[in-house]
Design a protein around this motif. Structure first.
Motif, PDB file in Angstrom:
ATOM      1  N   ILE A  78      32.084  57.380  34.018  1.00 31.19           N
ATOM      2  CA  ILE A  78      32.984  57.899  32.979  1.00 31.19           C
ATOM      3  C   ILE A  78      33.657  56.751  32.228  1.00 31.19           C
ATOM      4  CG2 ILE A  78      35.148  59.157  32.602  1.00 31.19           C
ATOM      5  CD1 ILE A  78      34.298  61.000  34.929  1.00 31.19           C
ATOM      6  N   VAL A  79      34.115  55.741  32.967  1.00 29.20           N
ATOM      7  CA  VAL A  79      34.748  54.571  32.331  1.00 29.20           C
ATOM      8  C   VAL A  79      33.754  53.901  31.392  1.00 29.20           C
ATOM      9  CG1 VAL A  79      35.705  52.269  32.738  1.00 29.20           C
ATOM     10  CG2 VAL A  79      36.402  54.173  34.194  1.00 29.20           C
ATOM     11  N   ASN A  80      32.510  53.760  31.835  1.00 24.64           N
ATOM     12  CA  ASN A  80      31.468  53.135  30.998  1.00 24.64           C
ATOM     13  C   ASN A  80      31.274  53.928  29.710  1.00 24.64           C
ATOM     14  OD1 ASN A  80      29.347  51.450  30.232  1.00 24.64           O
ATOM     15  ND2 ASN A  80      27.833  52.653  31.317  1.00 24.64           N
ATOM     16  N   GLU A  81      31.193  55.245  29.820  1.00 22.42           N
ATOM     17  CA  GLU A  81      30.988  56.095  28.647  1.00 22.42           C
ATOM     18  C   GLU A  81      32.181  56.035  27.698  1.00 22.42           C
ATOM     19  OE1 GLU A  81      28.170  59.442  30.891  1.00 22.42           O
ATOM     20  OE2 GLU A  81      30.268  59.895  30.412  1.00 22.42           O
ATOM     21  N   GLU A  82      33.395  56.027  28.253  1.00 22.14           N
ATOM     22  CA  GLU A  82      34.591  55.994  27.410  1.00 22.14           C
ATOM     23  C   GLU A  82      34.777  54.625  26.753  1.00 22.14           C
ATOM     24  OE1 GLU A  82      36.464  58.368  26.379  1.00 22.14           O
ATOM     25  OE2 GLU A  82      35.522  59.931  27.584  1.00 22.14           O
ATOM     26  N   LEU A  83      34.401  53.554  27.466  1.00 28.98           N
ATOM     27  CA  LEU A  83      34.453  52.216  26.862  1.00 28.98           C
ATOM     28  C   LEU A  83      33.490  52.134  25.681  1.00 28.98           C
ATOM     29  CD1 LEU A  83      34.617  49.549  29.743  1.00 28.98           C
ATOM     30  CD2 LEU A  83      36.254  49.844  27.877  1.00 28.98           C
ATOM     31  N   THR A  84      32.304  52.687  25.883  1.00 32.44           N
ATOM     32  CA  THR A  84      31.297  52.693  24.810  1.00 32.44           C
ATOM     33  C   THR A  84      31.818  53.458  23.597  1.00 32.44           C
ATOM     34  OG1 THR A  84      29.500  52.594  26.424  1.00 32.44           O
ATOM     35  CG2 THR A  84      28.936  53.342  24.209  1.00 32.44           C
ATOM     36  N   GLU A  85      32.412  54.608  23.848  1.00 35.16           N
ATOM     37  CA  GLU A  85      32.963  55.417  22.761  1.00 35.16           C
ATOM     38  C   GLU A  85      34.127  54.709  22.084  1.00 35.16           C
ATOM     39  OE1 GLU A  85      33.013  58.439  20.130  1.00 35.16           O
ATOM     40  OE2 GLU A  85      31.545  58.133  21.738  1.00 35.16           O
ATOM     41  N   LEU A  86      34.960  54.035  22.867  1.00 42.46           N
ATOM     42  CA  LEU A  86      36.112  53.315  22.328  1.00 42.46           C
ATOM     43  C   LEU A  86      35.684  52.246  21.330  1.00 42.46           C
ATOM     44  CD1 LEU A  86      39.209  52.750  22.488  1.00 42.46           C
ATOM     45  CD2 LEU A  86      38.711  51.171  24.361  1.00 42.46           C
ATOM     46  N   MET A  87      34.540  51.607  21.607  1.00 38.46           N
ATOM     47  CA  MET A  87      34.069  50.523  20.738  1.00 38.46           C
ATOM     48  C   MET A  87      33.130  51.005  19.636  1.00 38.46           C
ATOM     49  SD  MET A  87      33.617  47.315  23.388  1.00 38.46           S
ATOM     50  CE  MET A  87      32.704  48.213  24.648  1.00 38.46           C
ATOM     51  N   GLY A  88      33.004  52.322  19.497  1.00 36.18           N
ATOM     52  CA  GLY A  88      32.235  52.835  18.371  1.00 36.18           C
ATOM     53  C   GLY A  88      31.086  53.739  18.724  1.00 36.18           C
TER      54      GLY A  88
END
Length: 464
Positions: A78-88
């Motif tokens: 989940i953290v990986n997916e949210e980090l990816t979304e956070l950066m675009g």
């Protein structure tokens, strides 16, 4: 390298989660508190950090995670997916005009790296088959035009300049020149200031109104942390930028700007500068950056760097030798040179899953290739082609010739034998399609890259 501190803090937080067979809501909230502190230490915007950890917490305390057999891994996912979304979320591409040339306006504060990164971007597009044109619109900073001409010559891209004329007129004439001479990309290297001011913004607005750029890229220095985000916000509100180039991401920076820019401005990071050389520019991939931050490596970027460094002619010759299970010290010398063209060994290794966690910077000897090269150059042609003839007396002569010890010669020969064993293992991949086959295998099985580099310190073929 950027994010090292953040990666370490996140890794420590996740270790506690992995150790638990079942997670409670309190466990998740405690882990997210540590994640939020880690983000703040990395100079991520406070509001961004708070919103990020709230999203992760809301998802992580759901039934799918709590009832999972591996809840710790689910939280990391989940953290990986949210980090990816956070950066675009997805990679943001450079605009392409329906009718060339595509006009790209480069802007930013003085000292952010506009001129150098204009040349870097032009070089990147030139390698892709485009015909870019660099335009000197900075008529205020001493030697700015000369600097653009120097980097333009280094990358083999023409530079359009009109001296100290009005920058708006220069930009307009440059676009006309590009249409007449078949240039499909025009990069306007505009003036910067020490800080955002009305005069700077007015000039940039006038250039935008005259040439109608298809892309406005803001160049910001990652080393400035939250100031970089504030600058991006100011430029976006006044000028309306389309994307960001983040420079000095290879430096000793906390990297918070990369995680905050998209959330604060709504504009994507399109490219990142990863070194001083003019080919040190990478397309920004949010998912790959998220993987790096979480210590998962980045196999695709590793393969892309390897392909750019690859000498096709030498690769074809090597493939023929591999098909016959032949690999001598001359081939090893060629491999050293191609690996060095990929850049810093330390940075390259961190792209490989598992390697970055096991090997620390102090364990990597960047000068190992130089020592091995000196030893090989001290050998005769016959010794390089047939290492098996190197007896004790030859070893002493080789060591004396390069100023090393016999032990160093033995170490090189021992590691060469390891490489020969690997060559025999992949020797069955015959024919010109071998490199494509290897790429496909590495994409499907990232552990293969780790195995080829050697995942135990001191036991890989390259001596670190």
């Amino acid at each position: 390298m950027a994010f090292e501190g953040l990666s370490e803090r996140l890794e420590n937080s996740f270790k506690k989660l992995r150790a638990k067979g079942k997670l409670t809501e309190a466990d998740v909230k405690e882990a997210m508190r540590e994640v939020r502190l880690a983000l703040l230490e990395a100079d991520v915007n406070y509001k961004v950090s708070k919103e990020f950890t709230k999203k992760v917490t809301d998802r992580a305390i759901g039934a799918d995670v709590m009832e999972s057999l591996t809840p710790g891994q689910m939280v990391i996912k989940i953290v990986n997916e949210e980090l990816t979304e956070l950066m675009g979320g997805n990679e943001a591409r450079l605009a392409i005009a329906n009718h060339p040339p595509t006009v790209v306006m480069m802007c930013g504060l003085q000292g952010s790296g506009k001129t150098t990164h204009s040349a870097k971007l032009a070089l990147k597009l030139k390698k892709e088959g485009h015909r870019p044109l660099l335009v000197a619109c900075d008529v205020y900073r001493p030697a700015a035009i000369k600097q653009l001409q120097v980097v333009g010559e280094q990358v083999g891209v023409p530079v359009f300049e009109m001296g100290a004329e009005d920058p708006v007129k220069i930009a307009d004439e440059a676009v006309k020149y590009a249409k007449d001479h078949g240039n499909d990309y025009v990069f306007l290297d505009t003036a910067g200031r020490l800080h955002v001011d009305e005069a700077l913004m007015q000039e940039l607005t006038n250039i935008r109104a005259t040439v109608h750029p298809h892309e406005i890229l803001l160049v910001i220095d990652a080393m400035t942390g939250q100031d970089a985000v504030n600058v991006a916000k100011s430029f976006n509100e006044t000028l309306g930028i389309d994307g960001v180039i983040l420079t000095k991401l290879d430096g000793d920076t906390r990297g918070g700007a990369a995680l905050s820019v998209r959330a604060v401005t709504g504009k994507p990071i399109k490219f990142v500068g990863t070194g001083e050389k003019l080919d040190n520019l990478e397309t920004f991939h949010p998912s790959r950056m998220a993987s790096r931050i979480l210590g998962m490596g980045d196999v695709l970027s590793f393969i892309e760097k390897a392909e750019l460094a690859l000498d096709e002619k030498k690769a074809a010759e090597l493939e023929k030798k591999l098909a016959k299970n032949k690999f001598d010290l001359n081939d090893l010398l060629d491999q050293f040179e191609q690996i060095e063209r990929m850049g810093s060994i330390k940075d390259t290794i961190k792209l490989i899953p598992g390697i970055g966690k096991q090997i620390k910077d102090e364990d990597i000897d960047e000068k190992a290739f130089d020592r091995f090269r000196a030893i090989i150059y001290s050998m005769t042609k016959d010794e390089r082609a047939h290492p098996e003839i190197i007896n004790p007396s030859r070893k002493r002569r080789i060591a004396a010739g390069c100023g090393r010890q016999v032990e160093d010669v033995n170490k090189l020969l021992s590691q060469f034998k390891q490489m020969q064993k690997m060559v025999k293992q992949i020797g069955g991949n015959k024919g010109p399609k071998m490199s494509k086959k290897m790429r496909r295998l590495m994409q499907q099985n990232p552990e293969m890259a780790e195995k080829m580099m050697g995942n135990v310190k001191g036991q890989n073929p390259f001596g670190f």
